[in-house]
Design a protein around this motif. Structure first.
Motif, PDB file in Angstrom:
ATOM      1  N   SER A 158      33.703  29.392  -5.646  1.00  0.00           N
ATOM      2  CA  SER A 158      33.613  30.184  -4.424  1.00  0.00           C
ATOM      3  C   SER A 158      34.237  31.554  -4.636  1.00  0.00           C
ATOM      4  O   SER A 158      35.294  31.678  -5.267  1.00  0.00           O
ATOM      5  N   LEU A 159      33.608  32.573  -4.120  1.00  0.00           N
ATOM      6  CA  LEU A 159      34.154  33.926  -4.193  1.00  0.00           C
ATOM      7  C   LEU A 159      35.250  34.163  -3.158  1.00  0.00           C
ATOM      8  O   LEU A 159      36.059  35.075  -3.305  1.00  0.00           O
ATOM      9  N   PHE A 160      35.279  33.344  -2.113  1.00  0.00           N
ATOM     10  CA  PHE A 160      36.176  33.604  -0.994  1.00  0.00           C
ATOM     11  C   PHE A 160      37.202  32.508  -0.737  1.00  0.00           C
ATOM     12  O   PHE A 160      38.191  32.748  -0.055  1.00  0.00           O
ATOM     13  N   ARG A 161      36.974  31.322  -1.242  1.00  0.00           N
ATOM     14  CA  ARG A 161      37.899  30.208  -1.007  1.00  0.00           C
ATOM     15  C   ARG A 161      38.409  29.708  -2.348  1.00  0.00           C
ATOM     16  O   ARG A 161      37.732  28.931  -3.023  1.00  0.00           O
ATOM     17  N   GLU A 162      39.583  30.161  -2.721  1.00  0.00           N
ATOM     18  CA  GLU A 162      40.159  29.782  -3.996  1.00  0.00           C
ATOM     19  C   GLU A 162      40.271  28.266  -4.109  1.00  0.00           C
ATOM     20  O   GLU A 162      40.693  27.589  -3.174  1.00  0.00           O
ATOM     21  N   MET A 173      23.017  31.636  -3.589  1.00  0.00           N
ATOM     22  CA  MET A 173      24.142  32.391  -3.043  1.00  0.00           C
ATOM     23  C   MET A 173      25.056  33.004  -4.102  1.00  0.00           C
ATOM     24  O   MET A 173      26.136  33.506  -3.779  1.00  0.00           O
ATOM     25  N   VAL A 174      24.631  32.994  -5.367  1.00  0.00           N
ATOM     26  CA  VAL A 174      25.410  33.648  -6.428  1.00  0.00           C
ATOM     27  C   VAL A 174      25.520  35.133  -6.099  1.00  0.00           C
ATOM     28  O   VAL A 174      24.535  35.796  -5.786  1.00  0.00           O
ATOM     29  N   GLY A 175      26.747  35.617  -6.112  1.00  0.00           N
ATOM     30  CA  GLY A 175      27.011  37.013  -5.785  1.00  0.00           C
ATOM     31  C   GLY A 175      27.303  37.237  -4.317  1.00  0.00           C
ATOM     32  O   GLY A 175      27.782  38.298  -3.937  1.00  0.00           O
ATOM     33  N   ARG A 176      27.022  36.244  -3.495  1.00  0.00           N
ATOM     34  CA  ARG A 176      27.309  36.353  -2.053  1.00  0.00           C
ATOM     35  C   ARG A 176      28.414  35.392  -1.641  1.00  0.00           C
ATOM     36  O   ARG A 176      29.360  35.781  -0.970  1.00  0.00           O
ATOM     37  N   GLU A 177      28.264  34.127  -2.001  1.00  0.00           N
ATOM     38  CA  GLU A 177      29.257  33.090  -1.700  1.00  0.00           C
ATOM     39  C   GLU A 177      29.901  32.538  -2.961  1.00  0.00           C
ATOM     40  O   GLU A 177      31.039  32.101  -2.930  1.00  0.00           O
ATOM     41  N   TYR A 178      29.133  32.503  -4.061  1.00  0.00           N
ATOM     42  CA  TYR A 178      29.583  31.876  -5.304  1.00  0.00           C
ATOM     43  C   TYR A 178      29.487  32.833  -6.475  1.00  0.00           C
ATOM     44  O   TYR A 178      28.622  33.714  -6.515  1.00  0.00           O
ATOM     45  N   ALA A 179      30.387  32.634  -7.442  1.00  0.00           N
ATOM     46  CA  ALA A 179      30.354  33.403  -8.678  1.00  0.00           C
ATOM     47  C   ALA A 179      29.243  32.861  -9.578  1.00  0.00           C
ATOM     48  O   ALA A 179      28.691  31.795  -9.318  1.00  0.00           O
ATOM     49  N   MET A 180      28.954  33.611 -10.636  1.00  0.00           N
ATOM     50  CA  MET A 180      27.981  33.129 -11.624  1.00  0.00           C
ATOM     51  C   MET A 180      28.425  31.762 -12.115  1.00  0.00           C
ATOM     52  O   MET A 180      29.627  31.530 -12.296  1.00  0.00           O
TER      53      MET A 180
END
Length: 65
Positions: free
Chosen positions: A15-19, A52-59
């Motif tokens: 997740s890009l926002f939830r560690e 959702m890669v790049g929006r919610e999730y990393a590569m």
């Protein structure tokens, strides 16, 4: 001794926002996920994570155990 035949692989979308949150799916050594082997819910989550890669999730990252 771990060899490619005994190792287990998974592809993880962090997740890009939830560690600490991620979606993980079993895959082959090259990172390919067998969609037919996933449950309907897991398949839906996998397709969502890819979209959702790049929006919610990393590569996605390949992990071996």
């Amino acid at each position: 001794m771990n060899t490619a035949s005994t190792q287990r692989f998974e592809v993880r979308f962090l997740s890009l926002f939830r560690e600490g949150r991620a979606l993980a799916f079993p895959c082959d050594p090259s990172g390919l996920v067998d969609l037919d082997a996933l449950t309907e819910r897991a398949r839906s989550n996998y397709l969502f994570a890819r979209a959702m890669v790049g929006r919610e999730y990393a590569m996605p990252t390949l992990y071996a155990s």
